[in-house]
Design a protein around this motif. Structure first.
Motif, PDB file in Angstrom:
ATOM      1  N   THR A  56       1.091  -1.045   0.005  1.00 13.08           N
ATOM      2  CA  THR A  56      -0.012  -0.392   0.803  1.00 13.08           C
ATOM      3  C   THR A  56       0.502   1.200  -0.338  1.00 13.08           C
ATOM      4  O   THR A  56       0.838   2.009  -0.229  1.00 13.08           O
ATOM      5  N   ARG A 109       3.307   6.619  -2.726  1.00 13.78           N
ATOM      6  CA  ARG A 109       4.643   7.085  -3.449  1.00 13.78           C
ATOM      7  C   ARG A 109       3.937   7.277  -4.556  1.00 13.78           C
ATOM      8  O   ARG A 109       4.452   8.433  -5.192  1.00 13.78           O
ATOM      9  N   SER A 123       5.904  10.539   2.431  1.00 11.31           N
ATOM     10  CA  SER A 123       4.555  10.891   3.607  1.00 11.31           C
ATOM     11  C   SER A 123       3.874  12.147   3.636  1.00 11.31           C
ATOM     12  O   SER A 123       2.923  11.679   4.378  1.00 11.31           O
ATOM     13  N   ARG A 141      -6.234  10.199   1.804  1.00 12.09           N
ATOM     14  CA  ARG A 141      -6.159   8.611   2.901  1.00 12.09           C
ATOM     15  C   ARG A 141      -7.691   7.905   2.527  1.00 12.09           C
ATOM     16  O   ARG A 141      -7.780   7.266   1.786  1.00 12.09           O
ATOM     17  N   ARG A 174       0.760   1.031   6.937  1.00 12.45           N
ATOM     18  CA  ARG A 174       1.294   1.223   8.385  1.00 12.45           C
ATOM     19  C   ARG A 174      -0.517   1.279   9.024  1.00 12.45           C
ATOM     20  O   ARG A 174      -0.314   1.124  10.055  1.00 12.45           O
ATOM     21  N   ASP A 175      -1.246   1.720   8.446  1.00 17.56           N
ATOM     22  CA  ASP A 175      -3.160   1.167   8.952  1.00 17.56           C
ATOM     23  C   ASP A 175      -3.362  -0.019   8.614  1.00 17.56           C
ATOM     24  O   ASP A 175      -4.926  -0.090   8.209  1.00 17.56           O
ATOM     25  N   ARG A 192      11.022  10.333   8.448  1.00 14.63           N
ATOM     26  CA  ARG A 192       9.401   9.596   8.055  1.00 14.63           C
ATOM     27  C   ARG A 192       8.725   9.357   9.022  1.00 14.63           C
ATOM     28  O   ARG A 192       7.366   9.126   9.091  1.00 14.63           O
ATOM     29  N   ASP A 252       4.806   9.861  10.334  1.00 14.15           N
ATOM     30  CA  ASP A 252       3.896   8.632  10.211  1.00 14.15           C
ATOM     31  C   ASP A 252       3.691   8.340  11.401  1.00 14.15           C
ATOM     32  O   ASP A 252       1.869   7.961  11.594  1.00 14.15           O
ATOM     33  N   ARG A 281       0.996  11.895  12.822  1.00 14.77           N
ATOM     34  CA  ARG A 281       0.379  12.674  12.123  1.00 14.77           C
ATOM     35  C   ARG A 281      -1.529  11.948  12.561  1.00 14.77           C
ATOM     36  O   ARG A 281      -1.635  10.936  13.320  1.00 14.77           O
TER      37      ARG A 281
HETATM   38  O1  C5P Z   1       5.834   1.760   3.001  1.00 10.40           O
HETATM   39  P1  C5P Z   1       6.530   3.177   1.904  1.00 10.40           P
HETATM   40  O2  C5P Z   1       8.218   3.432   3.005  1.00 10.40           O
HETATM   41  O3  C5P Z   1       6.933   2.684   0.999  1.00 10.40           O
HETATM   42  O4  C5P Z   1       5.526   3.706   2.153  1.00 10.40           O
HETATM   43  C1  C5P Z   1       5.828   5.211   2.061  1.00 10.40           C
HETATM   44  C2  C5P Z   1       4.602   6.982   2.831  1.00 10.40           C
HETATM   45  O5  C5P Z   1       3.627   5.890   2.456  1.00 10.40           O
HETATM   46  C3  C5P Z   1       4.823   6.051   4.292  1.00 10.40           C
HETATM   47  O6  C5P Z   1       6.572   6.706   4.860  1.00 10.40           O
HETATM   48  C4  C5P Z   1       3.931   6.853   4.633  1.00 10.40           C
HETATM   49  O7  C5P Z   1       3.926   7.994   4.943  1.00 10.40           O
HETATM   50  C5  C5P Z   1       2.918   5.897   3.517  1.00 10.40           C
HETATM   51  N1  C5P Z   1       2.086   4.521   4.299  1.00 10.40           N
HETATM   52  C6  C5P Z   1       0.909   5.407   4.800  1.00 10.40           C
HETATM   53  N2  C5P Z   1       0.362   4.274   5.034  1.00 10.40           N
HETATM   54  C7  C5P Z   1       0.408   2.879   4.423  1.00 10.40           C
HETATM   55  C8  C5P Z   1       1.437   3.137   3.221  1.00 10.40           C
HETATM   56  C9  C5P Z   1       2.607   3.891   3.584  1.00 10.40           C
HETATM   57  O8  C5P Z   1       0.595   6.366   4.957  1.00 10.40           O
HETATM   58  N3  C5P Z   1      -0.852   2.783   4.768  1.00 10.40           N
END
Ligand code: C5P
Length: 201
Positions: A33, A38, A77, A86, A108-109, A158, A162, A165
């Protein structure tokens, strides 16, 4: 019935490697995700407005080969802290989680917000030093101009953004199994994840 594995954790803890291996082992589909954020961040760097960029996202945008840079990670991020960004990405993730045959989603969530009903929740983590070393080797191996200290500072910035927030912060779900990969090889970490999943199937 669908079977969902939710894998969350900070940057460079090993989520991606474990998720891919677990999906291959069980024949589940896998969604990274982070790529959604990204790809959104990438389009914002190109000049788009964040919420419009998230709403316009197409599956093929996730396959771009320029999403794994430090610049895009920071942009991701930043857009990920915007609640409307989101919200625009929730339905796609939930539909993916419900697909027949099982799904692994990492982010992350996932265990806290996207799939609170997931049958398995893992929180994959590792020490700052280990995560920075892994990410440094990954980025420098691809020819990026990075230093170990720079990578560590980037990860910390980052992770802080993350975790702090208001919208869906990085956090372990109360019912997640914590897997610290600091002292584990990839094979050991994958074996532990598979054992957790087998215990719940
Ligand atoms: O996992 P990755 O490093 O590729 O994620 C990039 C950014 O996307 C994270 O630093 C985070 O801010 C965000 N992210 C998020 N929720 C997710 C996956 C990623 O907020 N489920």
């Amino acid at each position: 019935m669908s079977f969902t594995v939710a894998i969350d954790g900070p940057a460079a803890a090993g989520k991606g490697t474990i998720s891919r291996a677990v999906a291959a082992h069980f024949g589940f589909a896998h969604l990274d995700t982070g790529l959604l954020y990204r790809a959104t961040g990438r389009r914002v760097l190109d000049g788009l407005e964040p919420v419009a960029a998230a709403r316009a996202l197409r599956p093929e945008d996730l396959a771009r080969d320029d999403l794994r840079t430090a610049e895009v990670a920071q942009a991701a991020s930043k857009v990920a802290a915007i609640p409307e960004v989101r919200a625009a990405l929730v339905d796609f993730q939930r539909a993916f989680a419900r697909r027949a045959g099982g799904a692994v989603l990492d982010g992350r969530d996932i265990g806290t917000v996207i799939c609170p009903e997931a049958q398995v929740k893992l929180y994959v983590t590792a020490s700052d030093a280990v995560r920075a070393r892994r990410r440094f080797l990954e980025l420098s191996g691809k020819g990026a101009d990075v230093t170990p200290d720079g990578v560590l500072a980037d990860l910390r910035e980052r992770d802080a953004r993350d975790s702090e927030r208001a919208a869906a912060p990085l956090a372990a779900a109360a019912d997640a199994v914590v897997l610290d990969t600091s002292a584990l090889t990839i094979d050991e970490a994958v074996a532990k994840a598979i054992a957790v999943i087998n215990a719940r199937r």
